[in-house]
Every structure is written in C-alpha cells, then in structure tokens.
Enzyme design. Structure first.
Site, mmCIF file in Angstrom:
data_model
loop_
_atom_site.group_PDB
_atom_site.id
_atom_site.type_symbol
_atom_site.label_atom_id
_atom_site.label_comp_id
_atom_site.label_asym_id
_atom_site.label_seq_id
_atom_site.Cartn_x
_atom_site.Cartn_y
_atom_site.Cartn_z
ATOM 1 N N LYS A 61 70.605 76.475 34.446
ATOM 2 C CA LYS A 61 69.967 75.332 33.782
ATOM 3 C C LYS A 61 71.018 74.361 33.228
ATOM 4 O O LYS A 61 70.923 73.146 33.430
ATOM 5 C CB LYS A 61 69.071 75.835 32.627
ATOM 6 N N GLN A 105 65.435 81.082 25.467
ATOM 7 C CA GLN A 105 65.269 81.868 26.692
ATOM 8 C C GLN A 105 64.508 83.164 26.396
ATOM 9 O O GLN A 105 64.784 83.849 25.408
ATOM 10 C CB GLN A 105 66.660 82.177 27.295
ATOM 11 N N ASP A 128 59.871 73.808 27.166
ATOM 12 C CA ASP A 128 59.222 74.904 27.878
ATOM 13 C C ASP A 128 57.701 74.730 27.935
ATOM 14 O O ASP A 128 57.028 75.420 28.698
ATOM 15 C CB ASP A 128 59.492 76.220 27.126
HETATM 16 N N1 GUN Z 1 62.486 83.397 31.109
HETATM 17 C C1 GUN Z 1 62.038 83.391 32.378
HETATM 18 N N2 GUN Z 1 61.432 82.211 32.657
HETATM 19 C C2 GUN Z 1 61.506 81.475 31.531
HETATM 20 C C3 GUN Z 1 61.066 80.160 31.198
HETATM 21 O O1 GUN Z 1 60.455 79.427 31.988
HETATM 22 N N3 GUN Z 1 61.338 79.745 29.936
HETATM 23 C C4 GUN Z 1 61.977 80.539 29.037
HETATM 24 N N4 GUN Z 1 62.198 80.052 27.817
HETATM 25 N N5 GUN Z 1 62.403 81.754 29.316
HETATM 26 C C5 GUN Z 1 62.163 82.219 30.555
#
Ligand code: GUN
Length: 293
Positions: A61, A105, A128
């Site tokens: 990311k 995350q 998110d």
């Molecule tokens: N862990 C796996 N996918 C995601 C996501 O889309 N957002 C977040 N914050 N954590 C994740």
C-alpha cells in the site's frame, strides 16, 4: 491431434478480468484529481504487531502511494500496545491537519477490540470505509468512503461492461470488509442479491444459481467448474499462499472452462483493492478541502 473438445462443442474462452489494467486506468484519473488538490494527500497506516502477511500488505500500500507521488507513513506499534493507547494514537491522527487518511491494518492482536478502534477513526479520514457512519451510509444507499475491495469489484465489472441490474448476484462470504459491502453495492445497482456463509444450506445449489458469483470465503480452490453454471461471471476475492504458489478461493483452470469471465489470482481483485485505497485517500483529501471552503 485436434484442438476440438471430445464432445465436439466449441466453447469461447472466458474473458480474463484483468485487475491491473483496471487499476492503471483508475490511477490515470487519480493523478488528475490530485493535481486539483491544495496539498498532496497523506495516508497513515497503523500496523500493530508483526503479522508477516499484514507487513507485506502494508508495504504494498505505501509503495503504491509513493509511486503515485502521494505521501504515506507507517506507524509500527508493538503487539503489547494497549487498546487505550491505540485509541489515543488514532485521536492524535484525527486531529492532525496534515493527515488525510487513516488505515489500521487488520487483524489486530488479541485483546484489542477492532470495533472500538474502527469507531475511533474520524469517519472523514476512514479510507477503509469501516466506520459505522460510512457502513451505515452505504446501507442506506448513500455511500461516501466505501470498503476498498468491495468498491474494486464494482470497478472491475464496470470496466468490462458486465451489467449488474436485474442479475442474480451470489456472494459467498459475509465479512465486513468484503461480503457485506459488496452486497450493498450490488443492491444499489439493482441486482438480486444472495449472501451465502458458513451456515448456508446447499451452498452448491446457491452457487449454481448465480449469474454473477463473488467468492470471498477464505478456502483455497473451493469453487470448482462443476459447481458453476455456464456463462457465469466469477470474481475471486481469495488469496492463499500454497505449494502451487498463490491461489484463490476458485479453482481457476476448471472454472475458466465454464465461466464467461473470471478474475485471476494474483492480478484480479488484489490490484484494485490498493487502487481503491488510493482513490479513498484522494476522496478523503477532497472532503477535507470541501469542508474548508
Ligand atoms: N486486512 C486485510 N484486508 C484489509 C483491509 O481491507 N483493510 C484493513 N484495514 N485491514 C485489512
């Protein structure tokens, strides 16, 4: 030798839903949107603990943000960090005028209530889309920041001109990150939606009924060609590291023989999840600049 199949029926190969191609088209537009903003958007990713898969995702990311010329920072915290301190950290980021997007995350270490954490993030910086204000807006059909994978699936279908209206869309998986928001988006686009989960009776019958099938169940190669009706559009959200390399929830080889279109793993939904995160970051920065006018 002949290329004709044994039953003599010639079938068209399934269209490959290439997520990378779609993501690239989204980045082109994003760069223009960024050029109109008063400052370069900044993302802060909060990573608690040292889950190796999460570390990989977070790196992907922040790397993409850098490639696009966006600002990002990763706040790495020890797994012993308390829930209370994490909430305080998030409040600090909420108040920081230089931060446009906050992503915590998941999964979080045991002992931290993920809902408390998601609810602590400012809904205007919630890239998110998991804050209840954002999920509630999506449920009322008036979305603002939408969970990235769900939004990415819609973009993937849009790019390949897969009509959704009136179609039977079957979603396997009911997670807050994928299954539920995908269902809401399909409803907004006038599909007839079925959500399946671990307690669904006769899952195979439901899968066979799909015209559009979204698989986000977290089981490697669970969906095989025999389960899928000919002509179905199949989107595979799963990703698993196996001895055969990365695979999805769908057995690509057998399903590609019957589907009209299918997303591969890797290279399908994955690149779009990151593209939608970048889009949400830019949208959060736009929301901020609007609120200042
Ligand atoms: N862990 C796996 N996918 C995601 C996501 O889309 N957002 C977040 N914050 N954590 C994740």
């Amino acid at each position: 030798m002949t290329d004709f199949p044994a039953d003599g029926i010639l079938r068209r190969m399934a269209t490959i839903l290439d997520g990378k191609k779609v993501a690239d088209s989204i980045y082109t537009k994003l760069l223009f949107d960024v050029s109109l903003l008063p400052s370069i958007p900044k993302l802060v990713v909060v990573l608690v603990g040292n889950d190796p898969a999460s570390e990989t995702y977070v790196r992907a990311k922040t790397k993409k943000a850098a490639t696009l010329g966006l600002r990002s920072e990763t706040l790495t915290l020890p797994s012993s960090f308390s829930e209370e301190d994490l909430v305080k950290t998030i409040r600090g980021l909420n108040d920081d005028k230089d931060v446009h997007g906050i992503l915590v995350q998941l999964p979080l270490p045991k002992g931290i209530d993920r809902y408390k954490i998601m609810h602590a993030i400012s809904p205007l910086k919630d890239v998110d889309g998991l804050h209840p204000e954002n999920s509630g807006r999506l449920a009322e059909g008036n979305p603002r920041l939408v969970p990235c994978t769900a939004a990415g699936i819609i973009e993937l279908l849009r790019f390949y001109s897969v009509g959704v209206e009136g179609k039977r869309a079957v979603i396997v998986g009911r997670s807050e990150i994928v299954g539920r928001p995908v269902a809401q988006l399909f409803l907004m686009h006038n599909a007839t939606v079925t959500i399946c989960h671990s307690k669904t009776r006769n899952l195979e019958k439901e899968i066979r009924n799909a015209e559009i099938l979204i698989v986000a169940m977290g089981r490697p190669k669970f969906v095989i060609g025999e389960m899928v009706a000919p002509g179905t559009v199949v989107v595979d959200v799963g990703i698993h590291r196996t001895e055969d390399g990365l695979v999805g929830d769908v057995d690509f080889d057998s399903v590609a023989k019957v589907a009209s279109a299918i997303s591969p793993v890797p290279g399908g939904v994955g690149p779009l999840t990151i593209a939608m995160l970048m889009r949400n970051l830019v949208q959060a920065a736009q929301l901020k600049s609007l609120s200042q006018n």
